[in-house]
Design a protein around this motif. Sequence first.
Motif, PDB file in Angstrom:
ATOM      1  N   ALA A 107       0.941  -1.281   0.150  1.00  0.00           N
ATOM      2  CA  ALA A 107      -0.021   0.047  -0.137  1.00  0.00           C
ATOM      3  C   ALA A 107       0.982   1.391  -0.011  1.00  0.00           C
ATOM      4  N   HIS A 108       0.553   1.999  -0.895  1.00  0.00           N
ATOM      5  CA  HIS A 108       1.354   3.467  -0.968  1.00  0.00           C
ATOM      6  C   HIS A 108       0.936   4.172   0.260  1.00  0.00           C
ATOM      7  N   SER A 109       2.097   4.404   1.051  1.00  0.00           N
ATOM      8  CA  SER A 109       1.906   5.027   2.210  1.00  0.00           C
ATOM      9  C   SER A 109       2.572   6.277   2.765  1.00  0.00           C
ATOM     10  N   LEU A 110       2.331   7.106   3.702  1.00  0.00           N
ATOM     11  CA  LEU A 110       3.136   8.071   4.145  1.00  0.00           C
ATOM     12  C   LEU A 110       3.948   7.472   5.451  1.00  0.00           C
ATOM     13  N   VAL A 111       5.149   7.502   5.347  1.00  0.00           N
ATOM     14  CA  VAL A 111       6.033   6.898   6.354  1.00  0.00           C
ATOM     15  C   VAL A 111       6.776   8.152   7.112  1.00  0.00           C
ATOM     16  N   GLN A 112       6.816   8.129   8.270  1.00  0.00           N
ATOM     17  CA  GLN A 112       7.765   9.209   9.244  1.00  0.00           C
ATOM     18  C   GLN A 112       8.966   8.561   9.876  1.00  0.00           C
ATOM     19  N   TRP A 113      10.058   9.290   9.561  1.00  0.00           N
ATOM     20  CA  TRP A 113      11.389   8.694   9.813  1.00  0.00           C
ATOM     21  C   TRP A 113      12.011   9.817  10.753  1.00  0.00           C
ATOM     22  N   THR A 114      12.317   9.539  12.054  1.00  0.00           N
ATOM     23  CA  THR A 114      12.843  10.503  12.981  1.00  0.00           C
ATOM     24  C   THR A 114      14.149   9.944  13.245  1.00  0.00           C
ATOM     25  N   PRO A 115      15.143  10.252  12.533  1.00  0.00           N
ATOM     26  CA  PRO A 115      16.256   9.727  12.859  1.00  0.00           C
ATOM     27  C   PRO A 115      16.885   9.845  14.245  1.00  0.00           C
ATOM     28  N   PRO A 116      17.661   9.111  14.533  1.00  0.00           N
ATOM     29  CA  PRO A 116      17.951   7.741  14.449  1.00  0.00           C
ATOM     30  C   PRO A 116      16.965   6.641  14.637  1.00  0.00           C
ATOM     31  N   ASP A 117      15.638   6.963  14.972  1.00  0.00           N
ATOM     32  CA  ASP A 117      14.764   6.078  15.331  1.00  0.00           C
ATOM     33  C   ASP A 117      14.138   5.098  13.917  1.00  0.00           C
ATOM     34  N   ASP A 118      13.550   4.123  14.197  1.00  0.00           N
ATOM     35  CA  ASP A 118      13.107   3.432  12.989  1.00  0.00           C
ATOM     36  C   ASP A 118      11.568   3.935  12.514  1.00  0.00           C
ATOM     37  N   PRO A 119      11.532   3.971  11.175  1.00  0.00           N
ATOM     38  CA  PRO A 119      10.555   4.723  10.572  1.00  0.00           C
ATOM     39  C   PRO A 119       9.128   4.044  10.930  1.00  0.00           C
ATOM     40  N   VAL A 120       7.945   4.828  10.839  1.00  0.00           N
ATOM     41  CA  VAL A 120       6.861   4.445  11.200  1.00  0.00           C
ATOM     42  C   VAL A 120       6.001   4.703  10.096  1.00  0.00           C
ATOM     43  N   ALA A 121       5.066   3.720   9.476  1.00  0.00           N
ATOM     44  CA  ALA A 121       4.032   4.167   8.375  1.00  0.00           C
ATOM     45  C   ALA A 121       2.934   4.586   9.225  1.00  0.00           C
ATOM     46  N   LEU A 122       2.480   6.059   8.912  1.00  0.00           N
ATOM     47  CA  LEU A 122       1.458   6.640   9.351  1.00  0.00           C
ATOM     48  C   LEU A 122       0.048   6.180   8.865  1.00  0.00           C
ATOM     49  N   TRP A 123      -0.118   6.460   7.577  1.00  0.00           N
ATOM     50  CA  TRP A 123      -1.255   5.970   6.800  1.00  0.00           C
ATOM     51  C   TRP A 123      -1.295   5.807   5.396  1.00  0.00           C
ATOM     52  N   THR A 124      -2.201   5.277   4.706  1.00  0.00           N
ATOM     53  CA  THR A 124      -2.148   4.849   3.250  1.00  0.00           C
ATOM     54  C   THR A 124      -2.715   6.374   2.458  1.00  0.00           C
ATOM     55  N   PHE A 125      -1.995   6.569   1.417  1.00  0.00           N
ATOM     56  CA  PHE A 125      -2.584   7.798   0.698  1.00  0.00           C
ATOM     57  C   PHE A 125      -4.027   7.546   0.091  1.00  0.00           C
TER      58      PHE A 125
END
Length: 375
Positions: A174-192
């Motif tokens: 699913a095409h999604s918006l992903v948030q990455w706050t380095p150095p943490d792991d990325p998090v998928a927020l929601w699908t477009f």
Amino acid sequence: MRRQTLPSYPTLARAAAAVASVLAAACVAGGGGDGGGDGLDADLADYDALVAELDQHRTLAFDERADELRAVGSRLYWLEFPTFDPVLHSQRDGVDVTYAFSISIDDDYAYEASDNVVVTIELGEQEVVYRAYAAGEPDRPLGTLTVPKPPAARWWAFAVHAGDVYLAMDVDGAHSLVQWTPPDDPVALWTFARAGITGSVDALATDGDRLVAIESGRVWLGTLAGEPATWLGNDKQITGGIGFDDRYVVYAQADGVRVYRIADGVTSDLSERVAASDFRINDTFATAHHFARQARLHKGTVVYIGQSGLFAYDLDRDRVTPLMLEPRTLPGGARIVYDDPQVTADGTVYVTALTSDSGSVGVDGPVYAVPLPAD
């Protein structure tokens, strides 16, 4: 030595500068006025006086080595080309940073940034590596994110805001918006798709809680919370950058620049609005302020290159203000054409003065700074 690649947006813009300058020359030679005599002489003198008056407000920011300026919040980024590969620099609060890391990608280069973070891209055989660095230091890594390559692009579209990196990428199909706050792991927020954007996102921008996405050439305005997004109704492909704040979205499409008012969804044509304003220098230079190219939005004001210089247009008041005018004559036949304005958060406008000694449009020149007028 500047790298020779396919024309980028700044290259195309500078090519357009030549066209706009021809228009400006035509405006001077055949503008309103009475065609000669005391009226024309007075108009020319008024214009020259205004050029000199406005020049009193500008300061020299950088020499001609600074290229491809980009204002992001309070920080101004630029490139220098001491060799084939560009070197990224920035300035904030009078402090310059020269970055030691590379932004080169094969025979190209790219980066995205905020006030606080710079993100570069490295392409592998099957993966894309995003590297985040502290913007205030020459080479302090913050984190690395490695993801699979997209099927139909070189890398996933991404944007940087404050300390966060947002990517438009596929997650579990699913095409999604992903948030990455380095150095943490990325998090998928929601699908477009949840926001009503069903295609693949080609470009992304964020500011505060707002998000702008370009999908198949269409401009969408949404939120980072994933609420239903609004298509801005553009009927032609996007051809340039997009600026937005809490009241407006300004974008360039094939037939001109559009202004979208967020409160009521009304779209207007920037060129038409500028031309309909009450401003004019005089009869001979009646169209000197008309929009030519490069609209930059800053807190409800559009800074743009007109037919004869740098101007600001207040969207709320329908008011044009000249910031710098291109001089008619310079010693030895030199010529200045202003190009590629950028505006930092404090309202300082940076613009490149393309300079030539032959009377043609120059390929580089010094960068000047001028403040936007106070309300």
